[in-house]
Motif scaffolding. Structure first.
Motif, PDB file in Angstrom:
ATOM      1  N   TYR A  38       8.956  -5.773  10.230  1.00  0.00           N
ATOM      2  CA  TYR A  38       7.546  -5.611   9.920  1.00  0.00           C
ATOM      3  C   TYR A  38       7.382  -5.581   8.403  1.00  0.00           C
ATOM      4  CZ  TYR A  38       7.038  -4.381  14.832  1.00  0.00           C
ATOM      5  OH  TYR A  38       7.053  -4.402  16.199  1.00  0.00           O
ATOM      6  N   GLU A  39       6.310  -6.198   7.912  1.00  0.00           N
ATOM      7  CA  GLU A  39       6.106  -6.275   6.478  1.00  0.00           C
ATOM      8  C   GLU A  39       4.622  -6.352   6.157  1.00  0.00           C
ATOM      9  OE1 GLU A  39       8.286  -9.818   5.472  1.00  0.00           O
ATOM     10  OE2 GLU A  39       6.620 -11.139   6.040  1.00  0.00           O
ATOM     11  N   GLY A  40       4.294  -6.240   4.870  1.00  0.00           N
ATOM     12  CA  GLY A  40       2.918  -6.321   4.422  1.00  0.00           C
ATOM     13  C   GLY A  40       2.582  -5.189   3.470  1.00  0.00           C
ATOM     14  N   PHE A  41       1.419  -5.276   2.871  1.00  0.00           N
ATOM     15  CA  PHE A  41       0.977  -4.250   1.924  1.00  0.00           C
ATOM     16  C   PHE A  41       0.954  -2.877   2.583  1.00  0.00           C
ATOM     17  CE2 PHE A  41      -2.451  -1.600   0.255  1.00  0.00           C
ATOM     18  CZ  PHE A  41      -2.099  -1.498  -1.078  1.00  0.00           C
ATOM     19  N   ASP A  42       0.346  -2.784   3.768  1.00  0.00           N
ATOM     20  CA  ASP A  42       0.235  -1.487   4.422  1.00  0.00           C
ATOM     21  C   ASP A  42       1.578  -0.980   4.932  1.00  0.00           C
ATOM     22  OD1 ASP A  42      -2.391  -0.891   3.958  1.00  0.00           O
ATOM     23  OD2 ASP A  42      -3.147  -1.717   5.828  1.00  0.00           O
ATOM     24  N   VAL A  43       2.477  -1.877   5.296  1.00  0.00           N
ATOM     25  CA  VAL A  43       3.816  -1.443   5.696  1.00  0.00           C
ATOM     26  C   VAL A  43       4.542  -0.833   4.501  1.00  0.00           C
ATOM     27  CG1 VAL A  43       6.059  -2.189   6.581  1.00  0.00           C
ATOM     28  CG2 VAL A  43       3.964  -3.138   7.563  1.00  0.00           C
ATOM     29  N   ASP A  44       4.446  -1.494   3.366  1.00  0.00           N
ATOM     30  CA  ASP A  44       5.080  -0.951   2.156  1.00  0.00           C
ATOM     31  C   ASP A  44       4.431   0.361   1.738  1.00  0.00           C
ATOM     32  OD1 ASP A  44       6.863  -3.030   2.048  1.00  0.00           O
ATOM     33  OD2 ASP A  44       5.918  -4.047   0.353  1.00  0.00           O
ATOM     34  N   LEU A  45       3.113   0.437   1.868  1.00  0.00           N
ATOM     35  CA  LEU A  45       2.422   1.686   1.520  1.00  0.00           C
ATOM     36  C   LEU A  45       2.858   2.812   2.457  1.00  0.00           C
ATOM     37  CD1 LEU A  45       0.325   3.232  -0.136  1.00  0.00           C
ATOM     38  CD2 LEU A  45      -1.433   2.394   1.454  1.00  0.00           C
ATOM     39  N   TYR A  46       2.951   2.514   3.735  1.00  0.00           N
ATOM     40  CA  TYR A  46       3.430   3.494   4.715  1.00  0.00           C
ATOM     41  C   TYR A  46       4.832   3.992   4.363  1.00  0.00           C
ATOM     42  CZ  TYR A  46       6.046   4.576   9.014  1.00  0.00           C
ATOM     43  OH  TYR A  46       6.891   5.129   9.952  1.00  0.00           O
ATOM     44  N   LYS A  47       5.718   3.087   3.983  1.00  0.00           N
ATOM     45  CA  LYS A  47       7.075   3.492   3.618  1.00  0.00           C
ATOM     46  C   LYS A  47       7.084   4.343   2.348  1.00  0.00           C
ATOM     47  CE  LYS A  47       9.398  -0.368   5.917  1.00  0.00           C
ATOM     48  NZ  LYS A  47      10.197  -1.608   5.749  1.00  0.00           N
ATOM     49  N   ALA A  48       6.167   4.032   1.428  1.00  0.00           N
ATOM     50  CA  ALA A  48       6.054   4.849   0.213  1.00  0.00           C
ATOM     51  C   ALA A  48       5.557   6.253   0.552  1.00  0.00           C
ATOM     52  CB  ALA A  48       5.112   4.181  -0.782  1.00  0.00           C
ATOM     53  N   ILE A  49       4.635   6.338   1.511  1.00  0.00           N
ATOM     54  CA  ILE A  49       4.166   7.650   1.970  1.00  0.00           C
ATOM     55  C   ILE A  49       5.318   8.420   2.605  1.00  0.00           C
ATOM     56  CG2 ILE A  49       2.681   8.824   3.650  1.00  0.00           C
ATOM     57  CD1 ILE A  49       0.634   6.562   3.192  1.00  0.00           C
ATOM     58  N   GLN A  67      -0.636   6.552  -6.317  1.00  0.00           N
ATOM     59  CA  GLN A  67      -1.577   5.963  -7.275  1.00  0.00           C
ATOM     60  C   GLN A  67      -1.186   6.311  -8.706  1.00  0.00           C
ATOM     61  OE1 GLN A  67      -4.532   3.965  -6.517  1.00  0.00           O
ATOM     62  NE2 GLN A  67      -4.119   3.572  -8.672  1.00  0.00           N
ATOM     63  N   SER A  68      -0.841   7.570  -8.944  1.00  0.00           N
ATOM     64  CA  SER A  68      -0.605   8.026 -10.319  1.00  0.00           C
ATOM     65  C   SER A  68       0.729   7.551 -10.892  1.00  0.00           C
ATOM     66  CB  SER A  68      -0.665   9.556 -10.385  1.00  0.00           C
ATOM     67  OG  SER A  68       0.362  10.153  -9.605  1.00  0.00           O
ATOM     68  N   ASP A  69       1.731   7.313 -10.027  1.00  0.00           N
ATOM     69  CA  ASP A  69       3.045   6.917 -10.552  1.00  0.00           C
ATOM     70  C   ASP A  69       3.227   5.401 -10.671  1.00  0.00           C
ATOM     71  OD1 ASP A  69       3.615   5.977  -7.992  1.00  0.00           O
ATOM     72  OD2 ASP A  69       5.038   7.566  -7.500  1.00  0.00           O
ATOM     73  N   GLY A  70       2.160   4.649 -10.358  1.00  0.00           N
ATOM     74  CA  GLY A  70       2.217   3.199 -10.522  1.00  0.00           C
ATOM     75  C   GLY A  70       2.650   2.430  -9.291  1.00  0.00           C
ATOM     76  N   THR A  71       3.041   3.145  -8.224  1.00  0.00           N
ATOM     77  CA  THR A  71       3.488   2.455  -7.015  1.00  0.00           C
ATOM     78  C   THR A  71       2.378   1.605  -6.409  1.00  0.00           C
ATOM     79  OG1 THR A  71       5.076   4.225  -6.526  1.00  0.00           O
ATOM     80  CG2 THR A  71       4.461   2.767  -4.708  1.00  0.00           C
ATOM     81  N   MET A  72       1.155   2.127  -6.386  1.00  0.00           N
ATOM     82  CA  MET A  72       0.037   1.394  -5.809  1.00  0.00           C
ATOM     83  C   MET A  72      -0.201   0.088  -6.550  1.00  0.00           C
ATOM     84  SD  MET A  72      -2.201   1.546  -3.308  1.00  0.00           S
ATOM     85  CE  MET A  72      -2.556   3.256  -2.882  1.00  0.00           C
ATOM     86  N   ASP A  73      -0.178   0.142  -7.872  1.00  0.00           N
ATOM     87  CA  ASP A  73      -0.362  -1.080  -8.664  1.00  0.00           C
ATOM     88  C   ASP A  73       0.736  -2.100  -8.369  1.00  0.00           C
ATOM     89  OD1 ASP A  73      -2.627  -0.059  -9.803  1.00  0.00           O
ATOM     90  OD2 ASP A  73      -1.722   0.392 -11.747  1.00  0.00           O
ATOM     91  N   SER A  74       1.965  -1.615  -8.231  1.00  0.00           N
ATOM     92  CA  SER A  74       3.093  -2.516  -7.955  1.00  0.00           C
ATOM     93  C   SER A  74       2.939  -3.198  -6.598  1.00  0.00           C
ATOM     94  CB  SER A  74       4.412  -1.737  -7.996  1.00  0.00           C
ATOM     95  OG  SER A  74       4.678  -1.231  -9.283  1.00  0.00           O
ATOM     96  N   LEU A  75       2.499  -2.445  -5.597  1.00  0.00           N
ATOM     97  CA  LEU A  75       2.308  -3.020  -4.270  1.00  0.00           C
ATOM     98  C   LEU A  75       1.162  -4.032  -4.263  1.00  0.00           C
ATOM     99  CD1 LEU A  75       2.802   0.070  -1.917  1.00  0.00           C
ATOM    100  CD2 LEU A  75       4.456  -1.695  -2.558  1.00  0.00           C
ATOM    101  N   GLN A  76       0.107  -3.746  -4.992  1.00  0.00           N
ATOM    102  CA  GLN A  76      -1.003  -4.690  -5.065  1.00  0.00           C
ATOM    103  C   GLN A  76      -0.584  -5.975  -5.781  1.00  0.00           C
ATOM    104  OE1 GLN A  76      -4.421  -2.701  -6.746  1.00  0.00           O
ATOM    105  NE2 GLN A  76      -4.597  -1.274  -5.028  1.00  0.00           N
TER     106      GLN A  76
END
Length: 281
Positions: free
Chosen positions: A76-87, A264-273
């Protein structure tokens, strides 16, 4: 993906993604299969998990670039998959992803509990959904779009809102909600996933498809070059996506909101986008 798109809050139009860059898959029959509430594992922060030490995700994996399955690897992959794994990483929990389900069963599944802890997959925050489940703080803004063949003669809302016009949507999504409200004369055809809808437009089975703008932009670029978003086809619904969580898990909602703020604050969100959309939004 939102069942009440016009009630959305502030939005950022995702124009010109031209890149990689939605809600929502079938857990029918959850009753009788769900684990009893007292069998869930309670973690140190005061919330219960379906499996101890794991954050279990349910989603519909036919909504790229947010959630999809890699045909070569089966992952499974995608923006939300990566965001979920970061969470998961922020919460020191292991990812646990369930097989794909029908979008319109996700909210009932999370509400019932015992099967999955969360859902991500371009799921729009709406008042109607918030009556059933909790959402995290918003993590992305979006809009809807009209998709037609490049050789289509009917491309505007006015032209598509006519008897005999068949408009494809993914069942239970904001695209369906918008289409029913704004194209009352047309026949709205709910399908299991957005790939079916786009393929149906491509084959002239349907006159148009209504779906999230990031999804249509992505799919047109990578797989449907004979389709287009016509002039005026970007629909400013002003939607916001959130993580779906049970109302019985306020501690989990709080923890996920903290994780999203850190991401958001550590830059992960920007990297995923950047990875999935080619730009920060």
């Amino acid at each position: 993906m939102n069942s009440n798109a016009l009630s959305r809050r502030n939005f950022v139009q995702l124009v010109g993604l031209g890149l990689a860059g939605m809600g929502a898959a079938g857990l029918a029959g959850c009753a009788g299969q769900s684990a009893p509430a007292d069998s869930s594992a309670k973690d140190d922060d005061g919330f219960k998990l379906v499996e101890d030490g794991k954050l279990t995700l349910v989603s519909n994996f036919y909504f790229p670039p947010f959630v999809s399955m890699n045909e070569k690897t089966g992952d499974y992959e995608g923006f939300d998959v990566d965001l979920y794994k970061a969470i998961c990483e922020k919460l020191s929990l292991e990812p646990n992803i369930l097989p794909t389900v029908q979008f319109d069963t996700i909210i009932p599944t999370i509400k019932q509990g015992g099967k999955a802890d969360v859902s991500l997959g371009a799921i729009t925050i709406t008042d109607a959904r918030e009556q059933e489940i909790d959402f995290s703080d918003p993590y992305l803004d979006s809009n809807q779009s009209i998709v037609v063949r490049k050789d289509a003669t009917a491309t505007t809302t006015e032209q598509l809102n006519a008897d005999g016009m068949q408009i494809a949507v993914q069942g239970g999504t904001s695209g369906e909600g918008w289409a029913k409200e704004n194209l009352p004369k047309a026949t709205i055809v709910p399908l299991d996933d957005i790939i079916q809808a786009l393929t149906g437009v491509q084959s002239n089975l349907y006159a148009a498809c209504i779906t999230d703008l990031p999804v249509s932009s992505y799919e047109i670029k990578i797989a449907y070059s004979d389709l287009m978003i016509p002039e005026g086809g970007e629909i400013p619904t002003g939607e916001q996506y959130g993580v779906v969580i049970s109302k019985d898990q306020p501690g989990l909602t709080k923890a996920i909101n903290k994780a999203l703020a850190d991401i958001q604050s550590d830059g992960t969100m920007d990297s995923l986008q950047q990875k999935w959309f080619g730009q920060t939004l």
